[in-house]
Design a protein around this motif. Structure first.
Motif, PDB file in Angstrom:
ATOM      1  N   LEU A   1     -25.063  14.940 -28.945  1.00 19.87           N
ATOM      2  CA  LEU A   1     -25.529  16.068 -28.122  1.00 19.87           C
ATOM      3  C   LEU A   1     -24.378  17.025 -27.824  1.00 19.87           C
ATOM      4  CD1 LEU A   1     -27.926  14.281 -25.580  1.00 19.87           C
ATOM      5  CD2 LEU A   1     -28.536  15.614 -27.608  1.00 19.87           C
ATOM      6  N   GLN A   2     -23.209  16.462 -27.504  1.00 25.02           N
ATOM      7  CA  GLN A   2     -22.077  17.300 -27.158  1.00 25.02           C
ATOM      8  C   GLN A   2     -21.649  18.160 -28.356  1.00 25.02           C
ATOM      9  OE1 GLN A   2     -17.672  16.286 -26.189  1.00 25.02           O
ATOM     10  NE2 GLN A   2     -18.954  15.333 -24.627  1.00 25.02           N
ATOM     11  N   ASN A   3     -21.602  17.531 -29.534  1.00 24.81           N
ATOM     12  CA  ASN A   3     -21.170  18.289 -30.709  1.00 24.81           C
ATOM     13  C   ASN A   3     -22.230  19.269 -31.194  1.00 24.81           C
ATOM     14  OD1 ASN A   3     -18.376  17.403 -31.474  1.00 24.81           O
ATOM     15  ND2 ASN A   3     -19.379  15.441 -31.136  1.00 24.81           N
ATOM     16  N   SER A   4     -23.499  18.922 -30.970  1.00 22.22           N
ATOM     17  CA  SER A   4     -24.545  19.891 -31.301  1.00 22.22           C
ATOM     18  C   SER A   4     -24.403  21.121 -30.420  1.00 22.22           C
ATOM     19  CB  SER A   4     -25.929  19.280 -31.089  1.00 22.22           C
ATOM     20  OG  SER A   4     -26.043  18.099 -31.828  1.00 22.22           O
ATOM     21  N   ALA A   5     -24.103  20.908 -29.142  1.00 18.56           N
ATOM     22  CA  ALA A   5     -23.922  22.042 -28.230  1.00 18.56           C
ATOM     23  C   ALA A   5     -22.732  22.887 -28.666  1.00 18.56           C
ATOM     24  CB  ALA A   5     -23.727  21.535 -26.798  1.00 18.56           C
ATOM     25  N   LEU A   6     -21.695  22.182 -29.136  1.00 17.17           N
ATOM     26  CA  LEU A   6     -20.497  22.874 -29.602  1.00 17.17           C
ATOM     27  C   LEU A   6     -20.813  23.760 -30.810  1.00 17.17           C
ATOM     28  CD1 LEU A   6     -17.522  22.858 -28.789  1.00 17.17           C
ATOM     29  CD2 LEU A   6     -17.152  21.023 -30.432  1.00 17.17           C
ATOM     30  N   LEU A   7     -21.580  23.202 -31.748  1.00 15.79           N
ATOM     31  CA  LEU A   7     -21.981  23.955 -32.943  1.00 15.79           C
ATOM     32  C   LEU A   7     -22.840  25.149 -32.585  1.00 15.79           C
ATOM     33  CD1 LEU A   7     -22.982  21.331 -35.642  1.00 15.79           C
ATOM     34  CD2 LEU A   7     -21.279  23.159 -35.847  1.00 15.79           C
ATOM     35  N   LEU A   8     -23.775  24.901 -31.691  1.00  9.66           N
ATOM     36  CA  LEU A   8     -24.797  25.894 -31.355  1.00  9.66           C
ATOM     37  C   LEU A   8     -24.247  27.007 -30.479  1.00  9.66           C
ATOM     38  CD1 LEU A   8     -27.617  25.162 -32.407  1.00  9.66           C
ATOM     39  CD2 LEU A   8     -28.280  24.717 -30.047  1.00  9.66           C
ATOM     40  N   TRP A   9     -23.443  26.604 -29.481  1.00 15.22           N
ATOM     41  CA  TRP A   9     -23.074  27.565 -28.449  1.00 15.22           C
ATOM     42  C   TRP A   9     -21.582  27.849 -28.374  1.00 15.22           C
ATOM     43  CZ3 TRP A   9     -26.591  23.842 -25.524  1.00 15.22           C
ATOM     44  CH2 TRP A   9     -27.940  24.189 -25.712  1.00 15.22           C
ATOM     45  N   GLY A  10     -20.777  27.197 -29.201  1.00 13.09           N
ATOM     46  CA  GLY A  10     -19.340  27.464 -29.186  1.00 13.09           C
ATOM     47  C   GLY A  10     -18.649  26.764 -28.032  1.00 13.09           C
ATOM     48  N   SER A  11     -17.309  26.817 -28.071  1.00 13.27           N
ATOM     49  CA  SER A  11     -16.551  26.010 -27.116  1.00 13.27           C
ATOM     50  C   SER A  11     -16.145  26.797 -25.871  1.00 13.27           C
ATOM     51  CB  SER A  11     -15.299  25.453 -27.791  1.00 13.27           C
ATOM     52  OG  SER A  11     -14.480  26.533 -28.181  1.00 13.27           O
ATOM     53  N   SER A  12     -16.308  28.110 -25.905  1.00  8.25           N
ATOM     54  CA  SER A  12     -15.791  28.874 -24.764  1.00  8.25           C
ATOM     55  C   SER A  12     -16.697  28.689 -23.542  1.00  8.25           C
ATOM     56  CB  SER A  12     -15.682  30.356 -25.123  1.00  8.25           C
ATOM     57  OG  SER A  12     -16.942  30.823 -25.489  1.00  8.25           O
ATOM     58  N   ALA A  13     -16.060  28.702 -22.379  1.00 10.89           N
ATOM     59  CA  ALA A  13     -16.805  28.502 -21.137  1.00 10.89           C
ATOM     60  C   ALA A  13     -17.579  29.761 -20.776  1.00 10.89           C
ATOM     61  CB  ALA A  13     -15.845  28.128 -20.024  1.00 10.89           C
ATOM     62  N   ARG A  14     -18.788  29.573 -20.296  1.00 10.75           N
ATOM     63  CA  ARG A  14     -19.573  30.720 -19.838  1.00 10.75           C
ATOM     64  C   ARG A  14     -19.716  30.664 -18.330  1.00 10.75           C
ATOM     65  NH1 ARG A  14     -24.468  31.506 -23.987  1.00 10.75           N
ATOM     66  NH2 ARG A  14     -23.432  30.593 -25.801  1.00 10.75           N
ATOM     67  N   THR A  15     -19.804  31.849 -17.742  1.00 13.42           N
ATOM     68  CA  THR A  15     -20.103  31.870 -16.321  1.00 13.42           C
ATOM     69  C   THR A  15     -21.520  32.392 -16.127  1.00 13.42           C
ATOM     70  OG1 THR A  15     -19.134  34.050 -16.162  1.00 13.42           O
ATOM     71  CG2 THR A  15     -17.726  32.181 -15.576  1.00 13.42           C
ATOM     72  N   VAL A  16     -22.125  31.949 -15.077  1.00 10.89           N
ATOM     73  CA  VAL A  16     -23.489  32.374 -14.758  1.00 10.89           C
ATOM     74  C   VAL A  16     -23.412  33.169 -13.462  1.00 10.89           C
ATOM     75  CG1 VAL A  16     -25.818  31.554 -14.251  1.00 10.89           C
ATOM     76  CG2 VAL A  16     -24.344  30.258 -15.798  1.00 10.89           C
ATOM     77  N   PRO A  17     -24.060  34.339 -13.420  1.00  6.35           N
ATOM     78  CA  PRO A  17     -24.009  35.121 -12.172  1.00  6.35           C
ATOM     79  C   PRO A  17     -24.618  34.316 -11.015  1.00  6.35           C
ATOM     80  CG  PRO A  17     -25.654  36.011 -13.680  1.00  6.35           C
ATOM     81  CD  PRO A  17     -24.868  34.996 -14.439  1.00  6.35           C
ATOM     82  N   PRO A  18     -24.087  34.500  -9.809  1.00  4.54           N
ATOM     83  CA  PRO A  18     -24.610  33.731  -8.678  1.00  4.54           C
ATOM     84  C   PRO A  18     -26.095  34.031  -8.448  1.00  4.54           C
ATOM     85  CG  PRO A  18     -23.145  35.485  -7.942  1.00  4.54           C
ATOM     86  CD  PRO A  18     -23.011  35.414  -9.426  1.00  4.54           C
ATOM     87  N   VAL A  19     -26.796  33.004  -8.007  1.00  6.84           N
ATOM     88  CA  VAL A  19     -28.227  33.150  -7.746  1.00  6.84           C
ATOM     89  C   VAL A  19     -28.439  33.798  -6.389  1.00  6.84           C
ATOM     90  CG1 VAL A  19     -30.360  31.851  -7.418  1.00  6.84           C
ATOM     91  CG2 VAL A  19     -28.731  31.160  -9.176  1.00  6.84           C
ATOM     92  N   VAL A  20     -27.585  33.437  -5.442  1.00  4.21           N
ATOM     93  CA  VAL A  20     -27.636  34.073  -4.120  1.00  4.21           C
ATOM     94  C   VAL A  20     -26.218  34.485  -3.761  1.00  4.21           C
ATOM     95  CG1 VAL A  20     -29.640  32.878  -3.164  1.00  4.21           C
ATOM     96  CG2 VAL A  20     -27.388  31.791  -3.074  1.00  4.21           C
TER      97      VAL A  20
END
Lengths: 291, 235
Positions: free
Chosen positions: A108-127
């Motif tokens: 699962l971890q390597n599939s995520a790496l393949l699919l989405w790359g290794s760079s960290a993403r930030t998510v805008p705050p919900v509140v």
């Protein structure tokens, strides 16, 4: 910064992290209690939940509620697939199940790496904004995590404690042969419990995504924490998971704030060793009966 | 009600039941007696579906059920109170009983059955929110029987209900078995090591030895038989 402010922040951080650990540990302990599988892939479902939420809500700007439901739903489906293909073959086979789960985690971890790359993403705050109580401020972004996790734990407790399927799950965990004689189909209960555990992990990932950054590697730490907490609280015990989770969260936050992050890790594992030495069944666990 | 026709059951290479046949008439109490390892519990497990038969047939109301999974046999009207009671120890008495009603979805009917069971075992009313694992052996036996009754079976399998219980509790359980049979007309198969109790309660009995029926007949007749008296009653 005043001491009050730091103290309040530390408590809120500790509770937030602790509640996330509680969610992780409950799912982990449920899967163990019912299927007798130590699932080291548990945190990968947290990671996938967080990623899906980051993509849906963060990158595609979908509405919050829709993103949450889709992220959890898709992760749950993946969990169902994994149960079908891998985990159900290892029911009750603790050692092989654990090894298989490590394999699933890597896949699962390597599939995520393949699919989405290794760079960290930030998510805008919900509140945004803060809650001010008597001059001490609490950021809503963190309070929301705590509240969301509490709502999840309470709902789960109602489900397990007071519904037909919840009773069936407990019955299977306690004596699966006799549960079958009551008309309970274990081939339905096993995947149901697995998917429920995975959904809690995905929800924890969704809650944490806007607070931390998201990458394919964020699943390992919560898995280890869940394992540690379950050892502290008692394998198979939901109240034990709550107590253990909050304990670890607060230790982490206080030691990290006032001393150093490495001390926090040391302290956590000292607690684990202490529990294993003095109360091997965990704080709220029951002794395994001799077969 | 039930007809078992020439079943054999094995644990690996070890044969536990060999070519066993028995019938249970509607509303009858049938006892299976025999020493340890005679195949009594294995026969019960085959009837409820926890153990597959390697040959032979099991008919419930004329329909073959030996291929039906255990989880679906309760829906056909069979329920088991297992050997060693096997209550769910970390669930309350009430939850144990409600799990017994898993196959009965009608809430009003469930209520009624629950009241009925509390009528048979008033002690369970006071104990209803206590963990079943914390009860005495006799009370756990009541929970196990009550749990089986919650499924509203037409055929009740009672495996060693007197095992390890004080004589006064055994009497109470025995009285209730007769009462249930009389009130509801429920058929009962009773497995017992306490041969005297089993033969007194039943209409008909089967004596099992090394996995096969050695002797059968009316309970009262077997009680009088020299063979049974010597081998099982120690007289």
């Amino acid at each position: 910064m005043s001491m009050d402010f730091i103290l309040a922040q530390t408590v809120v951080n500790g509770l937030m992290v602790g509640m996330i650990y509680v969610l992780m540990a409950i799912g982990f302990t449920m899967v163990f209690g019912i299927m007798r599988i130590v699932n080291f892939a548990h945190g990968e479902f947290y990671m996938i939940g967080a990623f899906l939420f980051a993509i849906l809500y963060g990158s595609n700007g979908m509405p919050f509620a829709v993103s949450v439901l889709l992220a959890i739903g898709a992760t749950a489906l993946l969990g169902l697939l994994m149960e079908r293909v891998v985990f159900r073959r290892f029911r009750g086979n603790e050692l092989n199940g654990m090894i298989a789960s490590v394999g699933v985690a890597l896949i699962l971890q390597n599939s995520a790496l393949l699919l989405w790359g290794s760079s960290a993403r930030t998510v805008p705050p919900v509140v945004s904004g803060v809650l001010s109580v008597g001059g001490i401020v609490f950021p809503w972004s963190r309070l929301v995590v705590i509240i969301g996790a509490i709502v999840a734990v309470v709902s789960l407790n109602l489900l397990i404690g007071h519904t037909r399927i919840g009773r069936a799950m407990r019955a299977v965990a306690q004596d699966s042969e006799i549960a079958q004689v009551q008309g309970i189909r274990v081939d339905v209960i096993f995947p149901a419990a697995f998917v429920l555990g995975v959904s809690l992990a995905a929800f924890a990932g969704v809650l944490m995504a806007p607070v931390l950054s998201v990458s394919p590697f964020i699943g390992l730490a919560p898995t280890l924490k869940a394992f540690v907490i379950v050892v502290i609280g008692g394998l198979g015990s939901v109240p034990g998971a709550v107590v253990g989770g909050l304990l670890i969260g607060l230790i982490e936050s206080f030691a990290g704030t006032f001393v150093s992050a490495s001390l926090s890790e040391i302290l956590q594992f000292l607690v684990v060793i202490g529990v294993v030495l003095l109360r091997p069944q965990g704080l709220l666990g029951r002794k395994e009966r001799e077969a | 009600m039930l007809e078992v026709r020439g079943i054999s059951v094995a644990y690996g290479a070890l044969s536990a039941v060999r070519n066993l046949s028995m019938t249970v008439a509607d509303g009858a109490i049938v006892s299976l007696i025999g020493s340890n390892g005679a195949g009594k519990t294995t026969t019960m497990k085959a009837i409820i579906g926890l153990k597959a038969v390697s040959s032979g047939e099991i008919y419930l109301d004329g329909e073959r059920v030996e291929g039906v999974p255990a989880s679906q046999r309760v829906g056909r009207g069979i329920a088991l109170s297992p050997e060693g009671r096997r209550v769910f120890p970390q669930m309350s008495v009430l939850d144990n009983l409600l799990v017994g009603a898993y196959s009965q979805r009608d809430a009003a009917q469930q209520r009624k059955t629950l009241d009925q069971i509390y009528g048979y075992f008033p002690r369970l009313v006071e104990r209803r929110s206590q963990m079943a694992g914390s009860l005495s052996g006799g009370e756990q036996q009541m929970v196990a029987i009550g749990r089986a009754l919650m499924a509203r079976p037409r055929l009740l399998l009672l495996d060693e209900p007197s095992l390890g219980l004080a004589p006064i509790i055994v009497d109470e359980i025995a009285r209730i078995i007769v009462e249930i049979n009389r009130d509801i007309g429920m058929s009962i198969i009773l497995v017992e090591q306490n041969a005297k109790l089993a033969l007194n309660l039943c209409n008909e009995a089967f004596v099992l030895e090394t996995g096969a029926v050695a002797l059968s007949g009316k309970g009262k007749e077997l009680l009088a038989s020299d063979y049974v008296r010597r081998a099982y009653l120690g007289i």
